[in-house]
Design a protein around this motif. Structure first.
Motif, PDB file in Angstrom:
ATOM      1  N   ILE A 168       2.290   6.616  -3.526  1.00 40.26           N
ATOM      2  CA  ILE A 168       1.159   5.789  -3.119  1.00 40.26           C
ATOM      3  C   ILE A 168       0.226   5.609  -4.307  1.00 40.26           C
ATOM      4  CG2 ILE A 168      -0.852   5.678  -1.589  1.00 40.26           C
ATOM      5  CD1 ILE A 168       0.760   7.257   0.448  1.00 40.26           C
ATOM      6  N   ASN A 169      -0.142   4.371  -4.563  1.00 40.89           N
ATOM      7  CA  ASN A 169      -0.967   4.039  -5.725  1.00 40.89           C
ATOM      8  C   ASN A 169      -2.425   4.415  -5.457  1.00 40.89           C
ATOM      9  OD1 ASN A 169      -2.272   2.958  -7.920  1.00 40.89           O
ATOM     10  ND2 ASN A 169      -1.188   1.017  -7.877  1.00 40.89           N
ATOM     11  N   LEU A 170      -2.938   5.358  -6.251  1.00 33.39           N
ATOM     12  CA  LEU A 170      -4.344   5.795  -6.115  1.00 33.39           C
ATOM     13  C   LEU A 170      -5.111   5.562  -7.411  1.00 33.39           C
ATOM     14  CD1 LEU A 170      -3.781   9.183  -4.242  1.00 33.39           C
ATOM     15  CD2 LEU A 170      -4.398   6.977  -3.246  1.00 33.39           C
ATOM     16  N   ASP A 171      -4.707   4.535  -8.177  1.00 37.10           N
ATOM     17  CA  ASP A 171      -5.346   4.276  -9.461  1.00 37.10           C
ATOM     18  C   ASP A 171      -6.832   3.948  -9.316  1.00 37.10           C
ATOM     19  OD1 ASP A 171      -2.983   4.727 -10.718  1.00 37.10           O
ATOM     20  OD2 ASP A 171      -2.455   2.618 -11.004  1.00 37.10           O
ATOM     21  N   ARG A 172      -7.214   3.350  -8.182  1.00 42.42           N
ATOM     22  CA  ARG A 172      -8.615   2.966  -8.004  1.00 42.42           C
ATOM     23  C   ARG A 172      -9.482   4.106  -7.479  1.00 42.42           C
ATOM     24  NH1 ARG A 172      -8.928  -3.290  -5.934  1.00 42.42           N
ATOM     25  NH2 ARG A 172      -7.419  -4.150  -7.405  1.00 42.42           N
ATOM     26  N   VAL A 173      -8.858   5.231  -7.201  1.00 37.71           N
ATOM     27  CA  VAL A 173      -9.623   6.381  -6.722  1.00 37.71           C
ATOM     28  C   VAL A 173     -10.144   7.150  -7.930  1.00 37.71           C
ATOM     29  CG1 VAL A 173      -9.533   8.548  -5.444  1.00 37.71           C
ATOM     30  CG2 VAL A 173      -8.258   6.551  -4.630  1.00 37.71           C
ATOM     31  N   GLN A 174     -11.452   7.384  -7.959  1.00 40.18           N
ATOM     32  CA  GLN A 174     -12.075   8.089  -9.070  1.00 40.18           C
ATOM     33  C   GLN A 174     -12.566   9.458  -8.589  1.00 40.18           C
ATOM     34  OE1 GLN A 174     -12.147   6.949 -12.194  1.00 40.18           O
ATOM     35  NE2 GLN A 174     -11.114   5.056 -11.634  1.00 40.18           N
ATOM     36  N   MET A 188       0.955  13.299   0.772  1.00 45.24           N
ATOM     37  CA  MET A 188       0.408  12.259   1.634  1.00 45.24           C
ATOM     38  C   MET A 188       1.472  11.722   2.593  1.00 45.24           C
ATOM     39  SD  MET A 188      -2.138  10.215  -0.977  1.00 45.24           S
ATOM     40  CE  MET A 188      -3.107   9.507   0.348  1.00 45.24           C
ATOM     41  N   THR A 210      -6.015  14.637  -6.739  1.00 46.06           N
ATOM     42  CA  THR A 210      -6.486  13.325  -6.287  1.00 46.06           C
ATOM     43  C   THR A 210      -5.896  12.975  -4.929  1.00 46.06           C
ATOM     44  OG1 THR A 210      -6.669  12.587  -8.591  1.00 46.06           O
ATOM     45  CG2 THR A 210      -6.645  10.885  -6.892  1.00 46.06           C
ATOM     46  N   GLN A 211      -4.598  13.238  -4.752  1.00 46.30           N
ATOM     47  CA  GLN A 211      -3.965  12.968  -3.462  1.00 46.30           C
ATOM     48  C   GLN A 211      -4.606  13.776  -2.345  1.00 46.30           C
ATOM     49  OE1 GLN A 211       0.251  13.728  -4.440  1.00 46.30           O
ATOM     50  NE2 GLN A 211       0.646  11.612  -3.887  1.00 46.30           N
ATOM     51  N   VAL A 266      -8.129  12.502  -1.453  1.00 47.17           N
ATOM     52  CA  VAL A 266      -8.107  11.286  -0.640  1.00 47.17           C
ATOM     53  C   VAL A 266      -7.620  11.593   0.776  1.00 47.17           C
ATOM     54  CG1 VAL A 266      -7.031   9.015  -0.381  1.00 47.17           C
ATOM     55  CG2 VAL A 266      -7.810   9.779  -2.625  1.00 47.17           C
ATOM     56  N   ALA A 305       0.819  -1.216   0.000  1.00 52.46           N
ATOM     57  CA  ALA A 305       0.000   0.000   0.000  1.00 52.46           C
ATOM     58  C   ALA A 305       0.850   1.263   0.000  1.00 52.46           C
ATOM     59  CB  ALA A 305      -0.930  -0.001   1.216  1.00 52.46           C
TER      60      ALA A 305
END
Length: 473
Positions: A188-194, A122, A223-224, A227, A87
């Motif tokens: 940090i991977n946020l590819d699934r955050v829309q 983040m 996006t960061q 979230v 994560a």
């Protein structure tokens, strides 16, 4: 439900480790000093431990028995530490399923540079939250190096052609090499955050701000921040407007400050903490199954997990799972209205939307939803479990009402409808109808009387004519 034998790690499952190059001293410092407060010593220890299996030309796999034996932990604990490493972006995991086992490959990612770490909104905020102000600045100063001011110096460095001869003949015998590319840290991977950028563009256009200012780098930062601080498109619009420079560009540093201040005001000057989810799925397959919100639970344990998931899932994500596509703009505005105006929790909104869809052929009529939301707010429903219990009570009441009607059928046809109609008919309308009916009856009686008089008059005239005819004779 998820079957451990289908995907979960088993002791006999083999694994390989990939690491393009060993960590430098500076990278070790970043890993030990900056990442340890975020994910703990056990996770960092697993990273260091796995690195011993990554050496050149090592194609021989090792089973997970070795990990259990040497680290003195079970595979559940190992998987939990791997979750943290994955994560935070330090490890990538790949798997290939065979008939007898699952073969895993763990790729160790190089840690970021100190500058990358502290520039990441983040990572830097989460570190600050973990170690507090004094220690945070101590860690930051450790990686800061004062550079010599060379502004008054002139560079006299010789270039390549000043020292070496340029070859006259080209070298065509260039062959491919097998030197691997270093896996650099991507954050940090946020590819699934829309994040709903379309709504953001529309909101900005209302203030005559072009969507072109939201460049690709800005999208990543937005996006960061969304979230990290839980910011909606409406909230992000306000922060962007405050962060515009004189030439209508977004100041990234100012945007970060505005977002931090926005969160601090709402949370009594507290910063967000890095918290792990409860019951974290152990595989992508399990995660896909958990996100499948449309699957009805069967057992009390499944209901408990389902309620927790409903309480923690955004209504937008829930609608996406149900429809297998992105919700429409109207649906997103409807959800935002329920959150802002009615101030209902996620679990209650999710239950409300599912209840309406199941009773309206998967449609979401706005007025109907708002009426139910207002009613549920008055009942002070605060969780998915409470909303679900309320729906079950309503269904039971409806079932009892229908059973009562079935056991006591109306004596006359449409009697019930007549009674209902009479109950909801205003007095003024009943009296008006009565007057209309009375007037009609009176006119009918008058017409009948006129017809009778006319007939008598005709008979009388006929009688006179006959009498006069007899007299003439």
């Amino acid at each position: 439900m998820f079957n451990q034998d289908d995907f979960g790690i088993r002791p006999q499952d083999p694994f390989n480790v990939i690491q393009s190059e060993k960590l430098s001293e500076a990278q070790l410092e970043v890993l030990n000093r900056l990442f340890t407060p975020l994910i703990g010593t056990r996770a960092i220890g697993v990273y260091h431990y796995l690195s011993q299996f990554a050496y050149p030309n090592n194609n021989q796999a090792v089973t997970h028995y070795v990990i259990m034996s040497e680290l003195k932990i079970n595979l559940g604990d190992f998987r939990e530490e791997m979750n943290r490493l994955e994560a935070i972006g330090l490890i990538k995991t790949f798997v290939k399923h065979n008939k007898d086992n699952s073969h895993f490959v763990y790729e160790l990612v190089q840690p970021p540079t100190p500058k990358q770490f502290f520039n990441d909104p983040m990572l830097s905020v989460y570190l600050y939250k973990e170690v507090e102000n004094k220690r945070y600045h101590q860690l930051k100063r450790y990686f800061e190096h004062t550079q010599m001011d060379l502004s008054n110096y002139q560079e006299v460095t010789r270039n390549f052609t000043d020292v070496f001869k340029v070859p006259n003949q080209a070298f065509d015998n260039v062959q491919e090499n097998n030197i691997t590319q270093t896996a650099s840290y991507k954050g940090i991977n946020l590819d699934r955050v829309q994040f709903d950028f379309e709504s953001l563009y529309q909101l900005l256009s209302n203030h005559f701000v072009s969507s072109e200012i939201v460049e690709e780098q800005a999208k990543g930062l937005i996006t960061q921040l969304a979230v990290l601080y839980g910011i909606t498109p409406e909230g992000m619009k306000g922060l962007i407007l405050k962060s515009l420079t004189s030439n209508q560009r977004i100041s990234y540093e100012e945007l970060r400050k505005q977002a931090r201040s926005f969160y601090a005001i709402e949370h009594e000057n507290q910063l967000p903490a890095l918290e792990a989810k409860a019951n974290l799925p152990t595989s992508p397959q399990q995660q896909e199954e958990v996100i499948e919100l449309t699957k009805a639970p069967q057992t009390p344990e499944e209901y408990e997990s389902w309620f927790k998931l409903m309480d923690a899932t955004s209504p937008i994500d829930m609608l996406t799972s149900w429809a297998k596509s992105e919700p429409t703009l109207k649906q997103k505005y409807l959800v935002e209205d329920l959150i802002v105006r009615e101030q209902l929790p996620f679990g209650v909104i999710n239950m409300l939307l599912q209840y309406v869809m199941l009773n309206n052929d998967m449609q979401l009529p706005k007025t109907y939803i708002q009426e139910i939301a207002s009613n549920w707010k008055k009942k002070e429903l605060s969780s998915a479990a409470e909303a679900h219990a309320h729906v079950m009570d309503m269904k039971e009441a409806e079932k009892q009402r229908k059973a009562k009607q079935k056991n006591n059928p109306p004596r006359f046809k449409n009697y019930g409808q007549q009674i209902a109609s009479k109950e909801i008919t205003p007095d003024w309308l009943i009296k008006g109808e009565h007057k209309k009916r009375s007037g009609k009856n009176k006119r009918k009686a008058d017409d009948a009387e006129d017809q009778s008089l006319a007939q008598d008059r005709a008979n009388f005239l006929k009688h006179l004519k006959e009498t006069w005819k007899e007299d003439d004779e």
